[in-house]
Design an enzyme around this catalytic site. Structure first.
Site, short mmCIF file in Angstrom:
data_model
loop_
_atom_site.label_atom_id
_atom_site.label_comp_id
_atom_site.label_asym_id
_atom_site.label_seq_id
_atom_site.Cartn_x
_atom_site.Cartn_y
_atom_site.Cartn_z
N CYS A 54 0.92 -1.26 0.00
CA CYS A 54 0.09 -0.03 -0.02
C CYS A 54 0.98 1.24 -0.04
O CYS A 54 0.60 2.27 -0.64
CB CYS A 54 -0.78 0.06 1.21
SG CYS A 54 -1.26 -1.45 2.03
N ASP A 128 -5.18 1.69 5.07
CA ASP A 128 -6.41 2.21 5.38
C ASP A 128 -6.50 3.65 6.49
O ASP A 128 -7.24 4.48 6.37
CB ASP A 128 -7.17 1.15 6.37
CG ASP A 128 -7.19 -0.23 5.78
OD1 ASP A 128 -7.19 -0.04 4.32
OD2 ASP A 128 -7.81 -1.21 6.01
N CYS A 199 -5.26 -2.64 -0.88
CA CYS A 199 -6.15 -3.66 -1.32
C CYS A 199 -7.12 -3.37 -2.15
O CYS A 199 -7.68 -2.09 -1.93
CB CYS A 199 -6.54 -4.22 -0.07
SG CYS A 199 -5.35 -5.05 1.07
N GLU A 449 -9.93 -4.86 14.18
CA GLU A 449 -10.60 -5.56 13.01
C GLU A 449 -10.59 -7.02 13.30
O GLU A 449 -9.66 -7.57 13.67
CB GLU A 449 -10.09 -5.18 11.73
CG GLU A 449 -10.20 -3.66 11.33
CD GLU A 449 -10.00 -3.36 9.89
OE1 GLU A 449 -9.14 -4.13 9.40
OE2 GLU A 449 -9.99 -2.14 9.88
N SER A 475 -12.72 -5.27 9.09
CA SER A 475 -12.02 -4.71 8.06
C SER A 475 -13.18 -4.57 6.85
O SER A 475 -14.33 -5.30 6.78
CB SER A 475 -11.25 -5.92 7.42
OG SER A 475 -10.85 -5.71 6.04
#
Length: 572
Positions: A54, A128, A199, A449, A475
């Site tokens: 990421c 995230d 993702c 999560e 998630s």
């Protein structure tokens, strides 16, 4: 000659006048010229690191941002901050660090800008919590700012199908139930993640990337291009130029992030069947501008928004497909045409949302996005719940679910590890409602999560045969009947702490209710016997977080926000 008057900018404190000669000498040591020091200083922050794909392409994009700033008569100052990458932190104690990292990211960007008196900010984020973390710092500091997403990963290919990392998490469940071999699982893990980028499904990173455009902090189309594509560098360059235009016009984040733009953001989350984590991050952003926009306010928007994007994990497609179909602006345009988007909100283009969308046409030759009047379902992919089990509210992702009601008996676990062990060893039965508690913001601490557990359930083929309720989080990749953010959390004596094995619970995502079949009298009697638990950490960052964090329905904030602000940094 400089095109900006630094006498009214924060950087005057580090660069103007004879008494600032020592500060200027540091800049000269870094090969800046007197002309460079006379220009506005623009912080260019990225969450680059080698923790996960990421973040690996972010430094490259930051260089393009800097070129855009320099081309528009600014002096860029690059810095990095941390990220905790959920895919690697998942399923063990490392996940306690995830939500906390949002605050550390926001705080560290704030401290860097404050400490060095930067005049504007461009943020490049990949994973995230880094997206909302940087957006929170922008609104908190209120210097002209532009956000840019680092881009999504390309889909993997396996057996002729596009796959994502979620297929691997679910593959673990399939392996544990004998549906696939160790060799098949190995093939999946080798194919799932073929490039740099976050993702690929409509999980938290891509959800918040869509939010960045919908809320007005990112340039149109900048959220869509996959991370490996060099076209991203064009948007990075333009973001650098855009922040200088905002500085020139004195358009600040609090001119952009308003109640209406937060409603636009919630709308795009619902329309894309996005991550339930958005219902944590939008209230946290609202806290930074001093307004109440809590979980149930977000849920009201979700309830009235059509579900238009057929994206994983509930649907068929990935972020790259949405970008090729027409991107976030095309979705915003059809939502605007249907009356679901406020068009009069200011954006970082220095134009309104309506003006940005003026020439956007809907592409009828694609299957990823629907028009507002032809939805996948008439209401959003995420639903808010309330009832005697969650007086403060809870949230469930219904995108892709076949059933919207569930009644079952509680099977209680006080940690994720205990629940995962039971699932892995199939010590549960159809009709159970698995309760994972003491995993809230304070109780975890850190509100973990539960993708390892939910992925294993789904992989075992039980995704709609059992439900899961937690005061923790899920998630964005989670699917199945999974209720999160239950509040008040167990650590403060919320009703979820009072449940016993066998209690009957009714969840109704159509009505928006979640209730345990216990009377008020029974709940009061149980609460009298309940005793608080000791926090698992007596020192360090996790301990500090547990002392300050607020409830999940308000976004788990760790400070009072604008309502208690004495002075705004941008005006120093």
């Amino acid at each position: 000659m400089p095109r900006f008057n630094k006498k009214k900018l924060p950087s005057r404190h580090t660069s103007l006048g004879p008494d600032k000669a020592p500060q200027r000498s540091f800049y000269y040591a870094m090969k800046l010229t007197e002309k460079d020091v006379a220009k506005p200083f623009v912080g260019v922050v990225s969450t680059w690191n080698e923790a996960a794909p990421c973040n690996i392409a972010l430094m490259r994009q930051a260089q393009s941002v800097k070129k855009g700033v320099s081309a528009s008569h600014g002096t860029p100052r690059e810095f990095c901050t941390i990220t905790v990458t959920d895919g690697i932190a998942m399923g063990h104690e490392g996940m306690k660090s995830s939500l906390i990292s949002r605050e550390v990211i926001a705080d560290s960007a704030e401290l860097t800008v404050r400490g060095h008196c930067y005049d504007a900010l461009v943020g490049v984020a990949g994973c995230d919590k880094s997206l909302p973390g940087l957006m929170m710092s922008m609104v908190r500091l209120n210097v002209p700012s532009v956000f840019i997403y680092g881009g999504s990963i390309l889909p993997g290919r396996y057996n002729g199908k596009d796959i994502t990392v979620v297929d691997v998490f679910e593959g673990v469940g399939k392996y544990s139930s004998g549906k696939i071999s160790a060799k098949d699982l190995r093939k999946l893990e080798l194919k799932a993640c073929p490039s740099a980028g976050a993702c690929g499904g409509q999980f938290t990173a891509n959800t918040m990337a869509c939010v960045s455009e919908a809320i007005g902090l990112a340039l149109p189309y900048s959220a869509g291009t996959p991370a490996p594509y060099e076209e991203r560098d064009k948007y990075a360059y333009q973001s650098g130029k855009a922040v200088m235009n905002l500085l020139k016009k004195n358009i600040r984040p609090r001119d952009i992030v308003t109640r209406k733009s937060l409603e636009n953001a919630a709308t795009i989350v619902a329309a894309t069947g996005g991550s339930t984590n958005a219902a944590l991050h939008l209230p946290a952003l609202a806290n930074e501008i001093g307004i109440k926009f809590d979980l149930m306010d977000v849920a009201k928007i979700f309830k009235k928004t059509p579900y238009l994007a057929d994206l994983k994990p509930g649907g068929k497609y990935v972020a790259k497909d949405m970008w090729m179909a027409g991107g976030v602006p095309m979705l915003l345009k059809t939502l605007y045409d249907g009356g679901f988007i406020h068009g009069n909100c200011m954006t970082v283009t220095s134009k309104t949302m309506k003006e940005n969308l003026k020439n956007v046409k809907f592409n009828l030759k694609q299957k990823v996005l629907r028009k507002y009047n032809n939805p996948l379902s008439p209401d959003g992919g995420v639903v808010g719940l309330k009832g005697n089990l969650a007086p403060d509210g809870a949230i469930v992702k219904v995108a892709g679910l076949k059933r919207l009601q569930f009644t079952g008996r509680a099977r209680c676990f006080d940690t994720e590890e205990a629940a995962y062990s039971a699932v892995k060893n199939k010590k549960y039965k159809d009709g159970d409602i698995i309760i994972i508690r003491y995993e809230g913001p304070k109780g975890g601490p850190g509100m973990r999560e539960m993708l390892s557990t939910t992925g294993a359930i789904y992989g075992q083929g039980k995704g709609e045969k059992v439900a899961l309720i937690t005061d923790g989080r899920f998630s964005g990749a989670t699917r199945g009947f999974c209720v999160g953010h239950v509040g008040p959390e167990a650590a403060v004596g919320g009703p979820i702490a009072l449940l016993k094995n066998g209690d009957v619970i009714d969840i109704d995502a159509k009505k928006g209710t979640i209730n345990v079949r216990l009377s008020k009298k029974q709940l009061v009697a149980r609460r009298k016997k309940w005793r608080p638990r000791k926090i698992n950490f007596g020192s360090g960052t996790l301990w500090k977080y547990a002392q300050t964090v607020g409830p999940a329905y308000l976004g788990a904030p760790t400070h009072p926000g604008k309502k208690n602000e004495v002075k705004c940094y941008a005006d120093i």
